[in-house]
Design a protein around this motif. Structure first.
Motif, mmCIF file in Angstrom:
data_model
loop_
_atom_site.group_PDB
_atom_site.id
_atom_site.type_symbol
_atom_site.label_atom_id
_atom_site.label_comp_id
_atom_site.label_asym_id
_atom_site.label_seq_id
_atom_site.Cartn_x
_atom_site.Cartn_y
_atom_site.Cartn_z
ATOM 1 N N GLU A 82 4.783 -1.354 11.562
ATOM 2 C CA GLU A 82 4.528 -2.204 10.237
ATOM 3 C C GLU A 82 3.615 -1.462 9.195
ATOM 4 O OE1 GLU A 82 3.491 -6.781 10.445
ATOM 5 O OE2 GLU A 82 2.466 -5.618 11.706
ATOM 6 N N MET A 83 2.744 -0.809 10.068
ATOM 7 C CA MET A 83 1.700 0.092 9.235
ATOM 8 C C MET A 83 2.221 1.256 8.106
ATOM 9 S SD MET A 83 -1.230 0.692 8.086
ATOM 10 C CE MET A 83 -2.290 -0.158 9.168
ATOM 11 N N VAL A 84 3.397 1.954 8.703
ATOM 12 C CA VAL A 84 4.084 2.843 7.968
ATOM 13 C C VAL A 84 4.849 2.356 6.798
ATOM 14 C CG1 VAL A 84 5.989 4.627 7.876
ATOM 15 C CG2 VAL A 84 4.197 4.559 9.726
ATOM 16 N N LEU A 85 5.725 0.973 6.937
ATOM 17 C CA LEU A 85 6.261 0.447 5.791
ATOM 18 C C LEU A 85 5.291 -0.148 4.868
ATOM 19 C CD1 LEU A 85 9.056 -1.613 7.740
ATOM 20 C CD2 LEU A 85 9.243 0.402 6.165
ATOM 21 N N SER A 86 3.978 -0.080 5.256
ATOM 22 C CA SER A 86 3.191 -0.641 4.089
ATOM 23 C C SER A 86 3.205 0.251 2.986
ATOM 24 C CB SER A 86 1.766 -0.758 4.670
ATOM 25 O OG SER A 86 0.928 0.331 4.982
ATOM 26 N N VAL A 87 3.467 1.660 2.964
ATOM 27 C CA VAL A 87 3.460 2.570 1.873
ATOM 28 C C VAL A 87 4.428 2.083 0.903
ATOM 29 C CG1 VAL A 87 3.010 4.470 3.419
ATOM 30 C CG2 VAL A 87 5.204 3.847 2.759
ATOM 31 N N TYR A 88 5.400 1.140 1.025
ATOM 32 C CA TYR A 88 6.382 0.583 -0.005
ATOM 33 C C TYR A 88 5.556 -0.551 -0.571
ATOM 34 C CZ TYR A 88 10.241 3.273 2.050
ATOM 35 O OH TYR A 88 11.053 4.084 2.639
ATOM 36 N N PRO A 89 5.460 -0.704 -1.856
ATOM 37 C CA PRO A 89 5.354 -1.869 -2.474
ATOM 38 C C PRO A 89 5.613 -3.114 -2.074
ATOM 39 C CG PRO A 89 6.738 -0.787 -3.890
ATOM 40 C CD PRO A 89 6.420 0.285 -2.543
ATOM 41 N N GLU A 90 4.772 -4.310 -2.192
ATOM 42 C CA GLU A 90 5.236 -5.559 -1.890
ATOM 43 C C GLU A 90 6.522 -5.976 -2.463
ATOM 44 O OE1 GLU A 90 4.116 -7.719 0.480
ATOM 45 O OE2 GLU A 90 2.988 -6.078 1.358
ATOM 46 N N LYS A 91 6.787 -5.641 -3.671
ATOM 47 C CA LYS A 91 8.036 -6.066 -4.490
ATOM 48 C C LYS A 91 9.139 -4.995 -4.420
ATOM 49 C CE LYS A 91 5.636 -9.574 -7.583
ATOM 50 N NZ LYS A 91 5.473 -10.009 -8.743
ATOM 51 N N GLN A 92 9.251 -4.663 -3.369
ATOM 52 C CA GLN A 92 10.070 -3.437 -2.990
ATOM 53 C C GLN A 92 11.650 -3.977 -3.352
ATOM 54 O OE1 GLN A 92 12.183 -0.690 -2.672
ATOM 55 N NE2 GLN A 92 10.197 -0.106 -2.266
ATOM 56 N N PRO A 93 12.407 -3.445 -4.127
ATOM 57 C CA PRO A 93 13.676 -3.988 -4.345
ATOM 58 C C PRO A 93 14.671 -3.439 -3.370
ATOM 59 C CG PRO A 93 13.431 -2.175 -6.089
ATOM 60 C CD PRO A 93 11.964 -2.513 -5.131
ATOM 61 N N ARG A 94 14.242 -2.475 -2.438
ATOM 62 C CA ARG A 94 15.397 -2.126 -1.699
ATOM 63 C C ARG A 94 15.540 -2.979 -0.435
ATOM 64 N NH1 ARG A 94 14.454 4.135 0.416
ATOM 65 N NH2 ARG A 94 15.865 3.321 1.698
#
Length: 674
Positions: A117-129
């Motif tokens: 969960e922590m590592v995925l926090s590098v992606y912005p909240e509004k991640q379109p992928r």
């Protein structure tokens, strides 16, 4: 049906791109959604296999990514936000997150879930992928699951469903042919498997999370969308079948899954051949039956589970009666009879409570029944399970007691008396809540009680066993008059006990009623079964056997090899006796010859060589004796015991209600007992 534990296998082939060198783990993790729904043992096997292929296990691969993407973990192994380095490829963070998540799935170590969960926090909240959004929502749902926060878990699963899967379905529709589908949308079948795995296996079966009924709408929606042959398709179909109908708790997902898992574990127990695994398999089945019962919101659901649990305990109790069975030789299963008695009492209490609501649609609805048909089916199954468990319990206790032991009488008679009391309460008038097989089961229970008291009567116990034998044996005869052995046993014991006058006082009216009954002819005109000949005997030969019982007892000098043979012998004796020309004909010689003959054999009975035959045509007797007519009496009893309904049950029911309850001979006899 396969067990849930074995229904999902690693047979789904991963359509992976060609792998080479250091990129092998990365390429595998890029499509982790294709295997993140595997059961833990299967996932562990896959990761170990890939580790051998790659020359590096997943943990070592993860450690390498930690070294290149972070400043390291804390003493507890967890990553902090400030430990994540910047200006690194997002694809590597993605693979690190999924490496951590896969390690969590294979070990249940929360450190790996936190790190993912922590590592995925590098992606912005509004991640379109789409795939990143999928993993964020999925991991959040897993976190709520581990916290056993049912309300938040339901919210997280719906967020996953609405923000990822439904969006991907829209894209799937827009890309309206298989050639146009590109990217993450092609993975919908695997995403469906992940959500089912999370809700059904991980949350309900493994974590035993309550109050997940709202997620039933998602499971219902997925029934026709699951396409992977070795996925959850068949399991979801089985769950959906248990979410509606007579064996459901009205779309209660928790109940449906637990009931299905209990059934699967019960099947595993019944198929087990290894004595060392029996206890664990029994406990697994029992655990999920108890869970299903505790999660039931309606009496309909509770009735379903109690009926099935009693059926399971009946099966186990039957095995305990076999000294060669591993169940009988296990100390653990010695507690089963006590457990079964508790369920028997609960089943009877629930039936009594539900019976009160039988005439009111509002009361039925409050118990979970929206159709009377479902209500009646449920009630009949509950009654059937109650009767058969009572009979099997008594049989087990009887096999463990000595005939003279008054102190061991109660465990044997108690379950049978409880069933007979249930029958007396509800069968006084013809109610549709009473199943058709109730009458045969009552006859069976009465016969078992009579046998118990007959054995007890041979000892000075202070119990009026003779009177109890006579009363219950008469009940067995009246409820199931086709059993000629019961008739002759009643007459024989009545003679020993000095009750011949009582025998004729109660049996003669019964015989006359059968002779005058219209039920036999009505039934025969509407049915064609292997048992028609025996049903036909109820109007003539059976009353004759009752009235001429002592003549037949005098004639029978040899034990018969089979039940069918004994039935045929008695019926033949009655037919021949009824054909006597004069009262002074040498009937003793004829009857003695027949009484010594073997009717269990396929060989014809020879009469011509008998010098004592006179006054009756030998040819006529021979036609009666060697007619070739088969009387499958044992099969009839097995059919009646094993089935809930059927034409033979219809006959016994109609015969019982041909006269008011108070006019039955056994009822009058019981009312005269002190």
């Amino acid at each position: 049906m396969k067990s849930i534990k074995s229904a999902i296998v690693v047979g789904v082939l991963l359509l992976l791109p060609a792998m080479a060198g250091a990129t092998q783990w990365g390429n595998l993790l890029d499509v982790a959604y294709r295997f993140s729904w595997y059961p833990k043992s299967d996932l562990q096997g896959l990761l170990q296999e890939k580790g051998r292929e790659h020359g590096q296990d997943l943990k070592s691969y993860r450690d390498g990514l930690l070294d290149s993407l972070t400043t390291g973990t804390g003493p507890d192994g967890r990553l902090r936000q400030d430990a994540l380095l910047t200006a690194k490829p997002l694809a590597d963070y993605y693979r690190l997150a999924l490496a951590e998540f896969c390690l969590y799935l294979a070990s249940d170590n929360m450190v790996h879930l936190d790190n993912a969960e922590m590592v995925l926090s590098v992606y912005p909240e509004k991640q379109p992928r789409g795939e990143v959004v999928f993993w964020k929502h999925l991991i959040a749902a897993y976190r709520d699951m581990t916290a056993k926060d049912s309300r938040q878990f339901v919210s997280s699963v719906f967020a996953l469903w609405e923000n990822v899967l439904l969006k991907q379905e829209v894209d799937d529709i827009l890309m309206n042919n298989s050639y146009a589908k590109v990217g993450f949308v092609r993975e919908l079948p695997h995403l469906y498997e992940n959500i089912v795995h999370l809700v059904v296996r991980r949350a309900i079966i493994e974590q035993q999370m309550p109050d997940l009924a709202p997620l039933g709408t998602i499971i219902l929606a997925l029934e026709d969308k699951l396409t992977l042959d070795n996925g959850y398709k068949n399991l979801v179909r089985a769950i959906v079948e248990r979410m509606d109908g007579v064996s459901s708790d009205n779309y209660n997902l928790n109940f449906a899954v637990a009931f299905l898992e209990a059934t699967a574990n019960r099947n595993d127990f019944e198929a087990a051949t290894d004595a060392d695994t029996l206890v664990a398999k029994f406990n697994d089945a029992r655990k999920y039956y108890q869970l299903a019962y505790s999660w039931a919101d309606t009496n309909k659901g509770r009735a379903t589970i109690i009926s099935n649990t009693m059926g399971f305990l009946t099966y186990v109790t039957r095995r305990m009666a076999d000294p060669d069975d591993a169940v009988a030789n296990s100390r653990f299963f010695k507690q089963i009879p006590g457990m079964a008695v508790a369920y028997l009492d609960e089943g009877i209490e629930l039936f009594d409570n539900l019976a009160v609501a039988s005439g009111q649609a509002r009361d039925l609805a409050s118990s979970g029944y929206y159709t009377r048909t479902n209500y009646l089916t449920s009630m009949h199954r509950l009654w059937d399970a109650t009767g058969k468990l009572a009979i099997m319990l008594a049989d087990l206790y009887k096999s463990q007691r000595k005939a003279h032991e008054v102190e061991t009488l109660f465990p044997v008679e108690s379950p049978l008396l409880k069933y007979c009391a249930l029958f007396k309460r509800h069968a006084r008038v013809d109610q549709d809540i009473v199943p058709d097989n109730a009458f045969f089961l009552a006859a069976y229970a009465a016969r078992e009680l009579a046998d118990l008291y007959q054995r007890l009567s041979e000892f000075n116990t202070g119990v009026d066993a003779d009177a109890l034998f006579f009363a219950y044996q008469l009940q067995a005869v009246e409820l199931f008059p086709l059993d000629v052995a019961n008739i002759l046993q009643l007459a024989y014991q009545a003679n020993l006990d000095g009750r011949v006058e009582s025998y004729f006082r109660y049996v003669t009216p019964l015989a006359r009623r059968l002779e005058q009954s219209r039920i036999v002819d009505m039934w025969l005109s509407n049915h064609q079964t292997p048992f028609n000949a025996m049903i036909g005997h109820a109007g003539k030969e059976i009353p004759g056997v009752m009235l001429n019982a002592y003549t037949h007892l005098n004639a029978i000098r040899e034990a018969e090899g089979t039940e069918d043979g004994f039935y045929k012998k008695v019926i033949v004796l009655e037919k021949v006796y009824d054909e006597r020309v004069t009262e002074d004909a040498d009937m003793d010689g004829i009857m003695s010859t027949l009484g010594r003959s073997d009717f269990s054999s396929s060989k014809p009975v020879l009469l011509a060589s008998n010098p004592g035959v006179s006054g009756i045509s030998i040819k006529k007797i021979d036609r009666i004796v060697n007619s070739g007519q088969l009387y499958p009496f044992s099969r009839l009893k097995n059919t009646l015991f094993g089935s809930l309904d059927g034409p033979e049950h219809d006959f016994l029911r109609a015969l019982f209600y041909e006269v008011p309850y108070e006019q039955h001979q056994y009822v009058q006899l019981f009312s005269n007992l002190p």
